[in-house]
Design a protein around this motif. Structure first.
Motif, PDB file in Angstrom:
ATOM      1  N   MET A   1      -4.523   5.678   1.764  1.00  0.00           N
ATOM      2  CA  MET A   1      -3.410   4.831   2.172  1.00  0.00           C
ATOM      3  C   MET A   1      -3.846   3.952   3.338  1.00  0.00           C
ATOM      4  O   MET A   1      -4.487   4.427   4.274  1.00  0.00           O
ATOM      5  CB  MET A   1      -2.214   5.675   2.588  1.00  0.00           C
ATOM      6  CG  MET A   1      -0.960   4.857   2.856  1.00  0.00           C
ATOM      7  SD  MET A   1       0.468   5.875   3.251  1.00  0.00           S
ATOM      8  CE  MET A   1       0.047   6.401   4.899  1.00  0.00           C
ATOM      9  N   LYS A   2      -3.509   2.702   3.258  1.00  0.00           N
ATOM     10  CA  LYS A   2      -3.834   1.762   4.313  1.00  0.00           C
ATOM     11  C   LYS A   2      -2.612   1.540   5.210  1.00  0.00           C
ATOM     12  O   LYS A   2      -1.481   1.445   4.716  1.00  0.00           O
ATOM     13  CB  LYS A   2      -4.289   0.427   3.733  1.00  0.00           C
ATOM     14  CG  LYS A   2      -5.546   0.522   2.862  1.00  0.00           C
ATOM     15  CD  LYS A   2      -6.732   0.990   3.669  1.00  0.00           C
ATOM     16  CE  LYS A   2      -7.991   1.036   2.819  1.00  0.00           C
ATOM     17  NZ  LYS A   2      -9.128   1.616   3.577  1.00  0.00           N
ATOM     18  N   PRO A   3      -2.828   1.445   6.523  1.00  0.00           N
ATOM     19  CA  PRO A   3      -1.694   1.210   7.428  1.00  0.00           C
ATOM     20  C   PRO A   3      -1.057  -0.172   7.264  1.00  0.00           C
ATOM     21  O   PRO A   3       0.121  -0.356   7.581  1.00  0.00           O
ATOM     22  CB  PRO A   3      -2.324   1.343   8.825  1.00  0.00           C
ATOM     23  CG  PRO A   3      -3.616   2.062   8.615  1.00  0.00           C
ATOM     24  CD  PRO A   3      -4.079   1.673   7.239  1.00  0.00           C
ATOM     25  N   GLU A   4      -1.822  -1.118   6.760  1.00  0.00           N
ATOM     26  CA  GLU A   4      -1.353  -2.494   6.687  1.00  0.00           C
ATOM     27  C   GLU A   4      -0.052  -2.623   5.915  1.00  0.00           C
ATOM     28  O   GLU A   4       0.111  -2.078   4.820  1.00  0.00           O
ATOM     29  CB  GLU A   4      -2.423  -3.372   6.033  1.00  0.00           C
ATOM     30  CG  GLU A   4      -2.099  -4.853   6.074  1.00  0.00           C
ATOM     31  CD  GLU A   4      -3.227  -5.692   5.500  1.00  0.00           C
ATOM     32  OE1 GLU A   4      -3.123  -6.929   5.583  1.00  0.00           O
ATOM     33  OE2 GLU A   4      -4.210  -5.118   4.973  1.00  0.00           O
ATOM     34  N   ASN A   5       0.886  -3.336   6.524  1.00  0.00           N
ATOM     35  CA  ASN A   5       2.203  -3.608   5.922  1.00  0.00           C
ATOM     36  C   ASN A   5       2.992  -2.334   5.598  1.00  0.00           C
ATOM     37  O   ASN A   5       3.827  -2.334   4.688  1.00  0.00           O
ATOM     38  CB  ASN A   5       2.063  -4.478   4.671  1.00  0.00           C
ATOM     39  CG  ASN A   5       1.580  -5.870   5.001  1.00  0.00           C
ATOM     40  OD1 ASN A   5       1.940  -6.442   6.030  1.00  0.00           O
ATOM     41  ND2 ASN A   5       0.740  -6.428   4.140  1.00  0.00           N
ATOM     42  N   ARG A   6       2.721  -1.271   6.326  1.00  0.00           N
ATOM     43  CA  ARG A   6       3.526  -0.055   6.245  1.00  0.00           C
ATOM     44  C   ARG A   6       4.131   0.191   7.621  1.00  0.00           C
ATOM     45  O   ARG A   6       3.547  -0.149   8.645  1.00  0.00           O
ATOM     46  CB  ARG A   6       2.678   1.157   5.840  1.00  0.00           C
ATOM     47  CG  ARG A   6       1.947   1.001   4.513  1.00  0.00           C
ATOM     48  CD  ARG A   6       2.886   0.934   3.320  1.00  0.00           C
ATOM     49  NE  ARG A   6       3.563   2.180   3.043  1.00  0.00           N
ATOM     50  CZ  ARG A   6       3.094   3.140   2.240  1.00  0.00           C
ATOM     51  NH1 ARG A   6       1.915   2.987   1.642  1.00  0.00           N
ATOM     52  NH2 ARG A   6       3.784   4.234   2.013  1.00  0.00           N
ATOM     53  N   THR A   7       5.301   0.818   7.648  1.00  0.00           N
ATOM     54  CA  THR A   7       5.967   1.133   8.909  1.00  0.00           C
ATOM     55  C   THR A   7       5.711   2.584   9.287  1.00  0.00           C
ATOM     56  O   THR A   7       5.839   3.474   8.442  1.00  0.00           O
ATOM     57  CB  THR A   7       7.488   0.888   8.788  1.00  0.00           C
ATOM     58  OG1 THR A   7       7.723  -0.498   8.508  1.00  0.00           O
ATOM     59  CG2 THR A   7       8.208   1.268  10.081  1.00  0.00           C
ATOM     60  N   PHE A   8       5.368   2.803  10.552  1.00  0.00           N
ATOM     61  CA  PHE A   8       5.137   4.150  11.061  1.00  0.00           C
ATOM     62  C   PHE A   8       6.131   4.447  12.178  1.00  0.00           C
ATOM     63  O   PHE A   8       6.256   3.674  13.140  1.00  0.00           O
ATOM     64  CB  PHE A   8       3.695   4.299  11.562  1.00  0.00           C
ATOM     65  CG  PHE A   8       2.701   4.303  10.442  1.00  0.00           C
ATOM     66  CD1 PHE A   8       2.252   5.490   9.890  1.00  0.00           C
ATOM     67  CD2 PHE A   8       2.248   3.105   9.897  1.00  0.00           C
ATOM     68  CE1 PHE A   8       1.349   5.494   8.828  1.00  0.00           C
ATOM     69  CE2 PHE A   8       1.346   3.092   8.839  1.00  0.00           C
ATOM     70  CZ  PHE A   8       0.895   4.295   8.307  1.00  0.00           C
ATOM     71  N   GLY A 141      -1.160   3.692  -5.033  1.00  0.00           N
ATOM     72  CA  GLY A 141      -2.519   4.100  -5.383  1.00  0.00           C
ATOM     73  C   GLY A 141      -2.585   5.048  -6.557  1.00  0.00           C
ATOM     74  O   GLY A 141      -1.564   5.466  -7.110  1.00  0.00           O
ATOM     75  N   PRO A 142      -3.796   5.445  -6.933  1.00  0.00           N
ATOM     76  CA  PRO A 142      -3.986   6.307  -8.106  1.00  0.00           C
ATOM     77  C   PRO A 142      -3.393   7.698  -7.946  1.00  0.00           C
ATOM     78  O   PRO A 142      -3.072   8.365  -8.926  1.00  0.00           O
ATOM     79  CB  PRO A 142      -5.512   6.377  -8.262  1.00  0.00           C
ATOM     80  CG  PRO A 142      -6.041   6.042  -6.903  1.00  0.00           C
ATOM     81  CD  PRO A 142      -5.079   5.057  -6.327  1.00  0.00           C
ATOM     82  N   ASP A 143      -3.222   8.162  -6.684  1.00  0.00           N
ATOM     83  CA  ASP A 143      -2.660   9.493  -6.449  1.00  0.00           C
ATOM     84  C   ASP A 143      -1.147   9.472  -6.319  1.00  0.00           C
ATOM     85  O   ASP A 143      -0.520  10.535  -6.233  1.00  0.00           O
ATOM     86  CB  ASP A 143      -3.262  10.101  -5.175  1.00  0.00           C
ATOM     87  CG  ASP A 143      -4.768  10.298  -5.282  1.00  0.00           C
ATOM     88  OD1 ASP A 143      -5.211  10.762  -6.350  1.00  0.00           O
ATOM     89  OD2 ASP A 143      -5.478   9.971  -4.321  1.00  0.00           O
ATOM     90  N   GLY A 144      -0.566   8.295  -6.272  1.00  0.00           N
ATOM     91  CA  GLY A 144       0.880   8.204  -6.116  1.00  0.00           C
ATOM     92  C   GLY A 144       1.349   8.668  -4.747  1.00  0.00           C
ATOM     93  O   GLY A 144       2.368   9.341  -4.611  1.00  0.00           O
ATOM     94  N   GLU A 145       0.607   8.279  -3.714  1.00  0.00           N
ATOM     95  CA  GLU A 145       0.950   8.730  -2.357  1.00  0.00           C
ATOM     96  C   GLU A 145       2.099   7.912  -1.777  1.00  0.00           C
ATOM     97  O   GLU A 145       2.182   6.697  -1.953  1.00  0.00           O
ATOM     98  CB  GLU A 145      -0.273   8.610  -1.447  1.00  0.00           C
ATOM     99  CG  GLU A 145      -0.017   9.135  -0.046  1.00  0.00           C
ATOM    100  CD  GLU A 145      -1.274   9.217   0.805  1.00  0.00           C
ATOM    101  OE1 GLU A 145      -1.168   9.657   1.957  1.00  0.00           O
ATOM    102  OE2 GLU A 145      -2.363   8.852   0.306  1.00  0.00           O
ATOM    103  N   ARG A 146       2.983   8.625  -1.069  1.00  0.00           N
ATOM    104  CA  ARG A 146       4.099   7.949  -0.410  1.00  0.00           C
ATOM    105  C   ARG A 146       3.922   7.861   1.106  1.00  0.00           C
ATOM    106  O   ARG A 146       4.493   6.966   1.731  1.00  0.00           O
ATOM    107  CB  ARG A 146       5.416   8.671  -0.740  1.00  0.00           C
ATOM    108  CG  ARG A 146       5.912   8.427  -2.168  1.00  0.00           C
ATOM    109  CD  ARG A 146       7.344   8.942  -2.323  1.00  0.00           C
ATOM    110  NE  ARG A 146       7.948   8.454  -3.542  1.00  0.00           N
ATOM    111  CZ  ARG A 146       7.964   9.118  -4.702  1.00  0.00           C
ATOM    112  NH1 ARG A 146       7.381  10.313  -4.789  1.00  0.00           N
ATOM    113  NH2 ARG A 146       8.554   8.599  -5.761  1.00  0.00           N
ATOM    114  N   GLY A 147       3.207   8.792   1.701  1.00  0.00           N
ATOM    115  CA  GLY A 147       3.062   8.729   3.147  1.00  0.00           C
ATOM    116  C   GLY A 147       2.501  10.005   3.731  1.00  0.00           C
ATOM    117  O   GLY A 147       2.106  10.923   3.014  1.00  0.00           O
ATOM    118  N   VAL A 148       2.506  10.052   5.066  1.00  0.00           N
ATOM    119  CA  VAL A 148       1.916  11.195   5.758  1.00  0.00           C
ATOM    120  C   VAL A 148       2.724  11.514   7.011  1.00  0.00           C
ATOM    121  O   VAL A 148       3.188  10.625   7.722  1.00  0.00           O
ATOM    122  CB  VAL A 148       0.430  10.919   6.123  1.00  0.00           C
ATOM    123  CG1 VAL A 148       0.290   9.686   7.002  1.00  0.00           C
ATOM    124  CG2 VAL A 148      -0.207  12.130   6.789  1.00  0.00           C
TER     125      VAL A 148
END
Length: 262
Positions: A1-8, A141-148
């Motif tokens: 997962m890339k941080p870009e354009n995601r809110t933390f 992504g291929p794993d279907g990740e939503r976040g951490v």
């Protein structure tokens, strides 16, 4: 997962390790929702970081205060279109005290509650209120990740010193809930990781006397110094980007094992 354009969502985000984390993720293109009690610092930081940052004055020991910050973040995400990618539970306090002090007096329960309410209850409350938002994010992504979910424990979780009963209990609990949290969230594609730093430059360590800080530095193997907030922040970014990091506690301590006393 890339941080870009995601809110933390980052609690304790106006200072210390959490602020360094916010800056690191922001530099990678992330949007940062900063939760902290210090409104003055929060305002200064959002002025510095610009439109990809938002501050919410928040007391993590208050469920209602967290709820208001989450609601504000939801509104902001609707404006930016940058879906939530993670939570960094960085708010924490330390209040040393022997469980049985001078005069045969037990540690006041108010002191214990203060530490547990922020370090443990505040961490869990922030996470549980953020999860409905994260669970509805489009899988990536291929794993279907939503976040951490990234939590902060401490080396005190494993080798707490005298006077750290409440602090070690709170951080030990955070460390121990990491795996069950990861298991609870696996079906949603949400990871859970805890970082356990030793002596790092922070507001908490600024309150230490020179003698105490020097004693802790001597317990370090290599390097023989306090860690820098930027070094912590880099590990957070690595954790965000490496999907195989899940359900584990990462010690960031220069091989330090704290002595019983200094």
């Amino acid at each position: 997962m890339k941080p870009e354009n995601r809110t933390f969502i980052i609690s304790g985000g106006a200072s210390g390790l959490a602020l360094a984390t916010a800056r690191e993720l922001h530099s990678a293109g992330a949007y940062v929702s900063l939760l902290d009690l210090n409104a003055e610092s929060g305002s200064q930081i959002t002025s510095e970081l610009g439109p990809r940052s938002k501050f919410f004055e928040t007391d993590v020991s208050s469920t209602g205060s967290i709820a208001a910050a989450i609601a504000g973040t939801v509104s902001w995400v609707r404006e930016t279109g940058a879906e939530v990618g993670g939570v960094v539970a960085g708010a924490g306090v330390g209040l040393p005290g022997l469980i049985l002090g001078k005069g045969n007096e037990p540690l006041p329960i108010e002191s214990i509650d203060f530490v547990l309410n922020i370090n443990l209850r505040g961490t869990l409350d922030l996470i549980r209120q953020s999860l409905p938002l994260m669970a509805t994010v489009k899988p990536d992504g291929p794993d279907g990740e939503r976040g951490v979910i990234i939590m902060i424990a401490s080396s005190a979780a494993f080798d707490g010193q005298m006077g750290q009963v409440a602090y070690a209990a709170s951080k030990g609990a955070v460390a121990s809930l990491t795996l069950p949290l990861a298991r609870d969230l696996s079906k949603y594609g949400i990871r859970a990781v805890t970082i356990a730093p030793a002596l790092f430059e922070s507001n908490m360590t600024k309150m230490m006397s020179g003698k105490v800080k020097l004693g802790l530095e001597k317990a370090m193997e290599f390097p023989k110094r306090a860690g820098q907030p930027e070094e912590f922040a880099k590990l957070v970014r690595t954790t965000v980007e490496n999907s195989m990091l899940n359900g584990t506690v990462l010690r960031l301590d220069g091989a330090m094992r704290m002595p019983a006393r200094l």
